[in-house]
Design an enzyme around this catalytic site. Structure first.
Site, short mmCIF file in Angstrom:
data_model
loop_
_atom_site.label_atom_id
_atom_site.label_comp_id
_atom_site.label_asym_id
_atom_site.label_seq_id
_atom_site.Cartn_x
_atom_site.Cartn_y
_atom_site.Cartn_z
N SER A 7 39.34 47.77 38.49
CA SER A 7 38.26 47.68 38.62
C SER A 7 38.20 46.84 39.84
O SER A 7 36.83 46.28 40.76
CB SER A 7 37.61 46.51 37.67
OG SER A 7 38.22 45.40 37.37
N ASP A 26 32.06 37.41 37.66
CA ASP A 26 32.61 36.51 36.61
C ASP A 26 34.00 35.91 36.16
O ASP A 26 34.72 36.37 37.47
CB ASP A 26 32.79 37.38 35.29
CG ASP A 26 33.54 38.94 35.07
OD1 ASP A 26 34.71 38.72 35.96
OD2 ASP A 26 32.74 39.61 34.92
N HIS A 71 36.75 38.68 38.35
CA HIS A 71 36.70 39.71 39.67
C HIS A 71 36.30 38.66 40.45
O HIS A 71 35.56 38.44 40.30
CB HIS A 71 35.99 40.20 38.79
CG HIS A 71 36.37 41.25 38.32
ND1 HIS A 71 36.07 40.75 37.02
CD2 HIS A 71 36.41 42.70 37.83
CE1 HIS A 71 36.84 42.48 36.33
NE2 HIS A 71 36.82 43.50 36.31
#
Length: 385
Positions: A34, A299, A302
């Site tokens: 991700s 967050d 990330h």
């Protein structure tokens, strides 16, 4: 001016190794999750590129294979699957965090996640060493001479279901063969339960296995074998046949080029492991890591500044990549570029004790410049008689 340049080059150094992953040219490829999955940005409630650890300008270059929530190890063993595929001379990996102690996967209630972390180390060690010799990576299915109507439903949890390998009874009446063709090399799992005695009851309708094993290992222990194309027969002295269903396909051999691996870990509030650093060893792999805790901007997991800095090296070419880092130039350095490739510094400069005032050096530079102007003026007078 030359004196000023030499002063700063020899006393301070302009070519220290950079803690980045980078490339010598545009022939490179990144495998990720991700943190480098540009397509996942569209699935966020707010489209925010701060979610990524790569620069957004890399999103459409066709040199990244990434999927949020996935890893190559997870796709290799489980029903959760993303077909990681890519090709390049210089290969970078920034994935692996999506299977770690935080997920606590184990085959049985009384099994061991530690066994699976050891499996992860062995898997990535084989992946990295092979990718130092091949340009191309993808997944392929392993085909058999018949279909398996009865198989044991082993190694399932509430988060993951194992489908590579699958298991059937060794009393199965047919010989089990598989053929590998189309790739230069395959990475195939060989997984077993180390036991002295096993007995299972198979539900003929659901394929679910109930049983007992006198385990030496408390979970499924895997090794990863690099196989050349050919036909293979599976046999076992145990009570269960371990049947591989997927393999990594390596194609297009190349001159040896070490892979570059960026540590893939959570914020310290979640459990991580050291599998990637354990697997990434010289001479086939260079490991890059941030010195601090992962603290993301989007967050906590990330958009970390330290890892964004490491990945920023993908924005430009470098002259040399080595164990210690990447070098922009091939002139001098204070750190010898061990285990390097590319056009690397040919010598380490001698760091002098430069404690004197730099002002005289500047004045000498000015005088040198004036002297050059005077010489040019004299040549002009001589030329014009």
């Amino acid at each position: 001016m030359l004196i000023i340049f030499l002063f700063f080059n020899f006393c301070y150094g302009f070519n220290e190794p950079l803690n980045v992953v980078s490339h010598l040219n545009h022939d490179w490829f990144l495998f990720g999750d991700s943190r480098s999955d540009c397509n996942h940005i569209n699935n966020l409630k707010i489209k925010n590129y701060g979610y990524l650890d790569i620069h957004p300008s890399l999103c459409n270059n066709g040199k990244i294979s990434s999927s949020a929530g996935d890893s190559i190890f997870k796709s290799y063993h489980f029903t959760r699957f993303y077909n990681y595929t890519g090709e390049g001379d210089q290969i970078i990996f920034y994935e692996g965090v999506n299977f770690n102690p935080h997920h606590r996967f184990k085959c049985f209630f009384n099994g061991s996640n530690d066994v699976w972390i050891f499996n992860k180390v062995r898997f990535y060690r084989a992946l990295y060493s092979n990718m130092a010799l091949f340009r191309y990576l993808t997944f392929v299915d392993i085909l058999y001479n018949f279909s398996f109507s009865i198989k044991a439903n082993i190694c399932n949890s509430n988060i993951l279901s194992l489908n590579n390998p699958i298991f059937i009874s060794t009393n199965y009446s047919k010989d089990v063969y598989f053929t590998l063709s189309g790739c230069s090399l395959y990475l195939v799992p060989l997984c077993l339960f180390k036991s002295n005695f096993s007995q299972y009851y198979y539900n003929m309708d659901t394929g679910f296995a109930y049983g007992y094993s006198n385990f030496v290992s408390s979970d499924l222990d895997c090794t990863y074998i690099s196989l050349k194309p050919g036909s293979y027969k599976i046999f076992s002295t145990g009570f269960v046949l371990s049947i591989p269903t997927k393999a990594l396909c390596f194609n297009k051999s190349k001159q040896f080029v070490p892979v570059q691996v960026v540590d893939s870990r959570w914020n310290n509030l979640r459990a991580s492991d050291t599998s990637l650093s354990d697997a990434c060893q010289l001479p086939y792999c260079y490991f890059r890591n941030s010195s601090g805790n992962y603290v993301g901007k989007y967050d906590i997991n990330h958009g970390d500044n330290g890892f964004t800095s490491i990945l920023s090296g993908l924005l430009y070419n470098v002259s040399c990549i080595s164990y210690y880092g990447s070098f922009l130039y091939d002139n001098f350095t204070s750190i010898w570029p061990r285990f390097s490739f590319g056009n690397c510094p040919t010598s380490a400069y001698i760091k002098l004790n430069c404690f004197y005032d730099p002002l005289p050096i500047i004045l000498q530079g000015i005088l040198l410049f004036l002297a050059l102007l005077f010489i040019v003026f004299l040549l002009f007078l001589v030329y014009h008689g």
